[in-house]
Write a protein that holds these residues in place. Structure first.
Motif, PDB file in Angstrom:
ATOM      1  N   ASP A 104     -59.409  55.019  15.006  1.00 35.30           N
ATOM      2  CA  ASP A 104     -59.326  56.336  15.641  1.00 35.30           C
ATOM      3  C   ASP A 104     -59.222  57.368  14.523  1.00 35.30           C
ATOM      4  O   ASP A 104     -58.182  57.518  13.901  1.00 35.30           O
ATOM      5  N   TYR A 105     -60.324  58.062  14.268  1.00 36.76           N
ATOM      6  CA  TYR A 105     -60.347  59.013  13.154  1.00 36.76           C
ATOM      7  C   TYR A 105     -59.596  60.290  13.469  1.00 36.76           C
ATOM      8  O   TYR A 105     -59.513  61.185  12.628  1.00 36.76           O
ATOM      9  N   ARG A 106     -59.062  60.365  14.676  1.00 35.98           N
ATOM     10  CA  ARG A 106     -58.169  61.484  14.974  1.00 35.98           C
ATOM     11  C   ARG A 106     -56.790  61.246  14.377  1.00 35.98           C
ATOM     12  O   ARG A 106     -55.975  62.150  14.319  1.00 35.98           O
ATOM     13  N   HIS A 107     -56.536  59.984  13.943  1.00 36.81           N
ATOM     14  CA  HIS A 107     -55.278  59.704  13.260  1.00 36.81           C
ATOM     15  C   HIS A 107     -55.181  60.578  12.027  1.00 36.81           C
ATOM     16  O   HIS A 107     -56.137  60.719  11.273  1.00 36.81           O
ATOM     17  N   VAL A 108     -54.020  61.137  11.812  1.00 40.73           N
ATOM     18  CA  VAL A 108     -53.814  61.959  10.633  1.00 40.73           C
ATOM     19  C   VAL A 108     -53.186  61.103   9.540  1.00 40.73           C
ATOM     20  O   VAL A 108     -52.865  59.938   9.736  1.00 40.73           O
ATOM     21  N   ALA A 109     -53.034  61.709   8.385  1.00 39.16           N
ATOM     22  CA  ALA A 109     -52.371  61.089   7.243  1.00 39.16           C
ATOM     23  C   ALA A 109     -53.025  59.791   6.794  1.00 39.16           C
ATOM     24  O   ALA A 109     -52.373  58.765   6.670  1.00 39.16           O
ATOM     25  N   PRO A 110     -54.360  59.796   6.560  1.00 42.27           N
ATOM     26  CA  PRO A 110     -54.947  58.590   5.981  1.00 42.27           C
ATOM     27  C   PRO A 110     -54.507  58.426   4.535  1.00 42.27           C
ATOM     28  O   PRO A 110     -54.282  59.403   3.823  1.00 42.27           O
ATOM     29  N   LEU A 111     -54.393  57.199   4.099  1.00 42.35           N
ATOM     30  CA  LEU A 111     -54.028  56.882   2.724  1.00 42.35           C
ATOM     31  C   LEU A 111     -55.168  56.058   2.161  1.00 42.35           C
ATOM     32  O   LEU A 111     -55.479  54.985   2.685  1.00 42.35           O
ATOM     33  N   THR A 112     -55.825  56.545   1.094  1.00 45.97           N
ATOM     34  CA  THR A 112     -57.032  55.886   0.620  1.00 45.97           C
ATOM     35  C   THR A 112     -57.046  55.796  -0.891  1.00 45.97           C
ATOM     36  O   THR A 112     -56.449  56.627  -1.582  1.00 45.97           O
ATOM     37  N   VAL A 113     -57.728  54.762  -1.389  1.00 44.84           N
ATOM     38  CA  VAL A 113     -57.865  54.573  -2.833  1.00 44.84           C
ATOM     39  C   VAL A 113     -59.089  53.705  -3.094  1.00 44.84           C
ATOM     40  O   VAL A 113     -59.464  52.861  -2.272  1.00 44.84           O
ATOM     41  N   GLU A 114     -59.735  53.955  -4.214  1.00 47.30           N
ATOM     42  CA  GLU A 114     -60.829  53.103  -4.663  1.00 47.30           C
ATOM     43  C   GLU A 114     -60.263  52.071  -5.622  1.00 47.30           C
ATOM     44  O   GLU A 114     -59.575  52.426  -6.585  1.00 47.30           O
ATOM     45  N   THR A 115     -60.535  50.802  -5.331  1.00 48.83           N
ATOM     46  CA  THR A 115     -59.925  49.720  -6.092  1.00 48.83           C
ATOM     47  C   THR A 115     -60.998  48.773  -6.631  1.00 48.83           C
ATOM     48  O   THR A 115     -62.037  48.601  -5.980  1.00 48.83           O
ATOM     49  N   PRO A 116     -60.804  48.167  -7.783  1.00 55.88           N
ATOM     50  CA  PRO A 116     -59.659  48.370  -8.675  1.00 55.88           C
ATOM     51  C   PRO A 116     -59.713  49.732  -9.348  1.00 55.88           C
ATOM     52  O   PRO A 116     -60.785  50.268  -9.620  1.00 55.88           O
ATOM     53  N   VAL A 117     -58.535  50.303  -9.612  1.00 58.68           N
ATOM     54  CA  VAL A 117     -58.441  51.614 -10.236  1.00 58.68           C
ATOM     55  C   VAL A 117     -58.868  51.490 -11.699  1.00 58.68           C
ATOM     56  O   VAL A 117     -58.384  50.624 -12.432  1.00 58.68           O
ATOM     57  N   LEU A 118     -59.792  52.346 -12.104  1.00 60.46           N
ATOM     58  CA  LEU A 118     -60.308  52.319 -13.462  1.00 60.46           C
ATOM     59  C   LEU A 118     -59.714  53.458 -14.269  1.00 60.46           C
ATOM     60  O   LEU A 118     -59.605  54.586 -13.786  1.00 60.46           O
ATOM     61  N   GLN A 119     -59.333  53.170 -15.495  1.00 58.52           N
ATOM     62  CA  GLN A 119     -58.757  54.195 -16.360  1.00 58.52           C
ATOM     63  C   GLN A 119     -59.850  54.838 -17.192  1.00 58.52           C
ATOM     64  O   GLN A 119     -60.645  54.149 -17.832  1.00 58.52           O
ATOM     65  N   GLN A 120     -59.887  56.168 -17.153  1.00 58.07           N
ATOM     66  CA  GLN A 120     -60.818  56.921 -17.976  1.00 58.07           C
ATOM     67  C   GLN A 120     -60.192  57.159 -19.341  1.00 58.07           C
ATOM     68  O   GLN A 120     -59.178  57.840 -19.464  1.00 58.07           O
ATOM     69  N   VAL A 121     -60.774  56.584 -20.371  1.00 61.20           N
ATOM     70  CA  VAL A 121     -60.218  56.692 -21.707  1.00 61.20           C
ATOM     71  C   VAL A 121     -60.599  58.028 -22.318  1.00 61.20           C
ATOM     72  O   VAL A 121     -61.755  58.418 -22.332  1.00 61.20           O
ATOM     73  N   SER A 122     -59.571  58.752 -22.806  1.00 61.30           N
ATOM     74  CA  SER A 122     -59.803  60.048 -23.440  1.00 61.30           C
ATOM     75  C   SER A 122     -58.722  60.306 -24.465  1.00 61.30           C
ATOM     76  O   SER A 122     -57.550  60.012 -24.230  1.00 61.30           O
ATOM     77  N   ARG A 123     -59.094  60.852 -25.586  1.00 57.29           N
ATOM     78  CA  ARG A 123     -58.113  61.159 -26.623  1.00 57.29           C
ATOM     79  C   ARG A 123     -57.372  62.455 -26.331  1.00 57.29           C
ATOM     80  O   ARG A 123     -56.318  62.702 -26.907  1.00 57.29           O
TER      81      ARG A 123
END
Length: 402
Positions: A104-123
């Motif tokens: 039911d997309y009328r549900h509020v407060a979705p919690l989402t993430v793309e996995t596995p989480v990738l780290q962006q390397v930056s100096r």
């Protein structure tokens, strides 16, 4: 559900069939739509004209096929099962039967993430986004662990529904995801959606009317260190207990604990010479007072403070900011004017940073916020930081702490 049929085999169709066979080989089973008399009665009462039209159309198509005179009777009977007639039958069956349950997309407060989480390397940047996404991923995985096995796991692929028998479910990383997988826990009224977004990567989304209680359980005793040197998600540790501090610090700790109970937003500043136990005290308060109450602890250094925004899905947040005199410096000084760290800390204390715009359905209106700051001297602090309404409690540490 309507099924697509082709008079010729092309590359896309062959690939699709192979993938469907792969689902069947992995234990998935076709999910057939079943007749629901209540649903059919609803159609008859509220969409009678369309129901009548479709019923006459399918009856006419079958009658035309069976009544052909230039073919023998057995040939006409076999034609009922031809791709054209089967397509019309599937269309009609899809109309008179309800679709399988879906989120039911009328549900509020979705919690989402793309996995596995990738780290962006930056100096030049500390990995704040990586750590916060890792925290969100960990939260979702812990919520799924608390929920256990769902009552229903379905996958919709190429106009067909499949379901995974619950007894074949082992773990979420073992669930074959070609397109989109939906799982449902009816008792909690929670949906999980898993989307395939690339080789070895998936998007996890939890949808529910209320996730707060599960998130609080999932994030219990979690701490996040955000630093230019090292960033991690783990558990809060304290080498010393509150009772090991001097009597005046213990009395002050009691005042802090009471304020935590009474106020939804609290800012505490402790100052004193190096070696008086200020940092150790913040860790003790976090471990003994805040962690049992469900606060997620964020330990921020000078780099993290400038870019940190509190996660909106957490109900209770504690920030530990050490060496605040090096961060919230008096803006009258030329050195402080070259940085916006002072403004950022002030906005955190005011609540304007995370509560000026409230997301619909989020828990920000109920969010409780505690900031623990330490500094060696108050002389370099911006006067606005000490203004009434920003810092609630101040204490000087005078005893050397061993």
């Amino acid at each position: 559900m309507a099924t697509r049929y082709f008079d010729h085999q092309d590359g896309q169709t062959t690939s699709t069939n192979l993938q469907s066979q792969g689902l069947l080989g992995a234990g998935w089973r076709p999910l057939n739509r079943e007749l629901d008399w209540q649903f059919l009665w609803h159609l008859a009462m509220h969409d009678s004209a369309e129901l009548s039209k479709k019923t006459v159309d399918i009856a006419s198509a079958i009658a035309d096929t069976l009544g052909r005179t230039n073919y023998s009777g057995w040939a006409n009977l076999l034609s009922v099962f031809s791709s054209g007639t089967r397509y019309e039958l599937d269309e009609f069956w899809s109309y008179i039967t309800p679709e399988p349950p879906s989120p039911d997309y009328r549900h509020v407060a979705p919690l989402t993430v793309e996995t596995p989480v990738l780290q962006q390397v930056s100096r030049t940047n500390i990995p704040i986004d990586y750590v916060l996404n890792r925290l969100q991923e960990l939260t979702i995985l812990k919520v799924l662990e608390l929920l256990g096995k769902p009552a229903l796991i379905t996958q919709y692929y190429f106009d067909r529904y499949f379901y995974l028998p619950i007894e074949k479910f082992i773990s979420w990383d073992r669930v074959d995801t070609i397109d989109t997988v939906n799982a449902y826990w009816p008792q909690q009224d929670i949906w999980l959606q898993i989307q395939n977004i690339g080789p070895g990567r998936r998007r996890l989304t939890l949808l529910a009317r209320e996730l707060n209680s599960l998130i609080n359980k999932a994030t219990y005793n979690l701490a996040v260190m955000l630093s230019g040197y090292q960033s991690r998600v783990g558990q809060i540790q304290s080498q010393y207990a509150i009772r090991s501090f001097s009597a005046d610090v213990q009395d002050f700790s009691d005042r802090v604990q009471q304020a935590v109970f009474d106020q939804s937003q609290l800012a505490v500043l402790v100052h004193g010479e190096p070696g008086t136990g200020k940092t150790a005290w913040t860790q003790a308060i976090a471990k003994e007072v805040l962690m049992p109450l469900g606060y997620v602890i964020f330990i921020l250094d000078h780099d993290a403070v400038e870019n940190f925004v509190p996660p909106t899905y957490l109900e209770r947040i504690c920030l530990i900011i050490n060496e605040a005199d090096n961060l919230a410096q008096n803006r009258a000084n030329v050195a402080a004017q070259s940085s916006n760290k002072t403004e950022h800390i002030l906005s955190l204390l005011d609540g304007t940073l995370h509560q000026s715009v409230l997301e619909e359905g989020r828990i920000q209106t109920q969010q409780r916020f505690v900031v623990l700051m330490t500094c060696n001297t108050m002389e370099r602090l911006d006067p606005a930081l000490l203004r009434k309404g920003r810092v609630d409690l101040i204490h000087e540490f005078v005893h050397k702490f061993v």
